[in-house]
Design a protein around this motif. Structure first.
Motif, PDB file in Angstrom:
ATOM      1  N   VAL A  73       0.868  -1.176   0.000  1.00  0.00           N
ATOM      2  CA  VAL A  73       0.000   0.000   0.000  1.00  0.00           C
ATOM      3  C   VAL A  73       0.901   1.220   0.000  1.00  0.00           C
ATOM      4  CG1 VAL A  73      -1.832   1.253   1.170  1.00  0.00           C
ATOM      5  CG2 VAL A  73      -1.732  -1.232   1.340  1.00  0.00           C
ATOM      6  N   ASP A  74       1.052   1.822  -1.140  1.00  0.00           N
ATOM      7  CA  ASP A  74       1.924   2.985  -1.239  1.00  0.00           C
ATOM      8  C   ASP A  74       1.049   4.228  -1.311  1.00  0.00           C
ATOM      9  OD1 ASP A  74       3.561   5.046  -1.971  1.00  0.00           O
ATOM     10  OD2 ASP A  74       4.750   3.851  -3.356  1.00  0.00           O
ATOM     11  N   LEU A  75       0.999   4.945  -0.189  1.00  0.00           N
ATOM     12  CA  LEU A  75       0.068   6.072  -0.085  1.00  0.00           C
ATOM     13  C   LEU A  75       0.416   7.202  -1.043  1.00  0.00           C
ATOM     14  CD1 LEU A  75      -0.327   6.024   3.787  1.00  0.00           C
ATOM     15  CD2 LEU A  75      -1.871   5.076   2.076  1.00  0.00           C
ATOM     16  N   ALA A  76       1.705   7.471  -1.184  1.00  0.00           N
ATOM     17  CA  ALA A  76       2.091   8.558  -2.087  1.00  0.00           C
ATOM     18  C   ALA A  76       1.750   8.187  -3.532  1.00  0.00           C
ATOM     19  CB  ALA A  76       3.581   8.850  -1.953  1.00  0.00           C
ATOM     20  N   GLN A  77       1.918   6.923  -3.850  1.00  0.00           N
ATOM     21  CA  GLN A  77       1.556   6.442  -5.187  1.00  0.00           C
ATOM     22  C   GLN A  77       0.090   6.747  -5.496  1.00  0.00           C
ATOM     23  OE1 GLN A  77       0.785   2.277  -5.681  1.00  0.00           O
ATOM     24  NE2 GLN A  77       1.923   2.193  -7.605  1.00  0.00           N
ATOM     25  N   LYS A  78      -0.747   6.569  -4.492  1.00  0.00           N
ATOM     26  CA  LYS A  78      -2.177   6.821  -4.688  1.00  0.00           C
ATOM     27  C   LYS A  78      -2.406   8.266  -5.102  1.00  0.00           C
ATOM     28  CE  LYS A  78      -3.449   2.752  -3.036  1.00  0.00           C
ATOM     29  NZ  LYS A  78      -3.892   1.712  -3.953  1.00  0.00           N
ATOM     30  N   LEU A  79      -1.655   9.169  -4.483  1.00  0.00           N
ATOM     31  CA  LEU A  79      -1.826  10.576  -4.850  1.00  0.00           C
ATOM     32  C   LEU A  79      -1.309  10.854  -6.263  1.00  0.00           C
ATOM     33  CD1 LEU A  79      -1.154  12.697  -1.651  1.00  0.00           C
ATOM     34  CD2 LEU A  79      -3.305  12.031  -2.693  1.00  0.00           C
ATOM     35  N   TYR A  80      -0.219  10.213  -6.623  1.00  0.00           N
ATOM     36  CA  TYR A  80       0.255  10.340  -8.004  1.00  0.00           C
ATOM     37  C   TYR A  80      -0.863   9.974  -8.975  1.00  0.00           C
ATOM     38  CZ  TYR A  80       5.361  10.909  -7.409  1.00  0.00           C
ATOM     39  OH  TYR A  80       6.612  11.374  -7.135  1.00  0.00           O
ATOM     40  N   ILE A  81      -1.470   8.842  -8.709  1.00  0.00           N
ATOM     41  CA  ILE A  81      -2.477   8.352  -9.638  1.00  0.00           C
ATOM     42  C   ILE A  81      -3.717   9.236  -9.600  1.00  0.00           C
ATOM     43  CG2 ILE A  81      -3.993   6.399 -10.157  1.00  0.00           C
ATOM     44  CD1 ILE A  81      -1.593   4.670  -9.042  1.00  0.00           C
ATOM     45  N   LEU A  82      -4.038   9.672  -8.398  1.00  0.00           N
ATOM     46  CA  LEU A  82      -5.194  10.563  -8.275  1.00  0.00           C
ATOM     47  C   LEU A  82      -4.999  11.841  -9.089  1.00  0.00           C
ATOM     48  CD1 LEU A  82      -7.912  10.817  -6.865  1.00  0.00           C
ATOM     49  CD2 LEU A  82      -6.759  11.935  -4.965  1.00  0.00           C
TER      50      LEU A  82
END
Lengths: 207, 207
Positions: free
Chosen positions: B192-201
């Motif tokens: 679960v990569d939280l920063a990755q989620k923001l990238y994708i968002l």
DNA sequence: GCCAATTGTGAAATTTAATTGCAATAGTTT
DNA sequence: AAACTATTGCAATTAAATTTCACAATTGGC
């Protein structure tokens, strides 16, 4: 950019993370083969994923890490950093607001929101907790387009309304409820259901 | 069970969550159509996903929510609840240990681990913080098979070693580093990569 | 200039997902 | 009890997405 598989976008974010790591270790050049080893995919996959976004490497040599990181994060994140808010100043919201990974990826937590008068006005990390009633105002004033939701499930409908009426464009939702905005403008949503992850994890351990 | 698409497994976890919600509201029966509306998929998809795991409904009537929830969570989670530990008693680890969603899904946080002497011995929520050096012992004693990792990136290699030497079977990793256990026994990993989620968002908001 | 390494990319292959169509069944109404 | 309606479970099909393959083209080192 048209039909880029979402799976590729996700992997690209993973590559960025890995490349930054290699950069820290002092490396300058990397091949698709090496990058693939570090991220547990195939070299072909790496090259294919990157090719959706352009040409990044030099034939026979590999990829210049610094340049690739810069170009890729420009593509995913855009050139500017983002201002982000967190809705819900409970345990999870507080922890997320202190999470360093956001900032180093270029996402700054600049505000929290809550409805509890006890919490409003406090500082958590570098951000202040505001009254959720002022959501629309403050997100506008602070140029916030992304929101992270970390409230109890009971409050979710209320939060949905505030977001719908604001300028928020993207939502990262930690609340285990499927969101449903009734807005004309499109709001991007990513759901992170932590309990679901454990379900899948325990399922996987049995296979 | 053989080749069930992981996407189906994930949606099934989502169905469980939604069904529990409906159950709380007092509903007893639901049709694939209704369940589909709530989870934003098609009724055909719902029926297809469920069919991988067996027969759940009654023709002409629909699904008995209580029974389906029970059977599905038995399939994903197994019959017994799981004991889970969290490695890293920092802000994120602490917040996760207090997260109610785990418990209500049948996953009990029964221990935290850290190397900071300041933290060792403290109680967080219902669990105690133990010295990471005792990882193998305590996970064995407490019958813990799942671990959540929430340490700073620098400490990840150390943690990998402790896990490799233990009886842990599945890992939920919040540290933005691709794990690489050198073990014969298979350890399931979910990242679960939280920063990755923001990238994708942020990428999604531009589309 | 030759050789080994490596990229970028169409095309093929594979996997996953969505759609369709329908027999079978359960409950409801007349 | 017959007709009607709603709905599941499945098989078959089609479509879409994703991954893998294969190789020409290029680069840098020796």
């Amino acid at each position: 950019m048209k039909n880029i598989p979402i799976a590729s976008v996700e992997r690209v974010a993973k590559y960025i993370r890995c490349l930054k790591h290699l950069q820290k270790k002092g490396e300058e050049i990397v091949s698709s083969k090496k990058l693939a080893e570090h991220t547990q995919v195939t070299p072909e996959q790496v090259r294919k994923d990157l090719s959706y976004f352009g040409k990044f490497g030099k034939t026979g040599t590999g990829y210049n890490i610094k340049k690739v990181v810069k170009r890729l994060s420009n593509i995913l994140k855009g050139r500017k950093n983002w201002n982000v808010c967190i809705i819900g100043a409970g345990a999870l919201g507080t922890a997320l607001s202190r999470y360093q990974g956001f900032k180093s990826a270029g996402y700054n937590i600049v505000a929290l929101f809550d409805k509890d008068p006890e919490k409003i006005g406090k500082k958590i990390g570098s951000a202040e907790v505001y009254d959720i009633k002022k959501f629309s105002d403050i997100t506008k004033k602070k140029d916030i387009k992304l929101a992270i939701i970390a409230v109890p499930a009971e409050s979710i409908e209320e939060v949905e309304e505030y977001i719908a009426k604001s300028q928020i464009k993207g939502v990262l939702n930690f609340v285990p409820v499927t969101l449903n905005f009734n807005t004309k403008r499109k709001i991007a949503i990513i759901e992170v259901d932590l309990a679901q992850k454990l379900y899948i994890l325990s399922y996987l351990t049995k296979k």
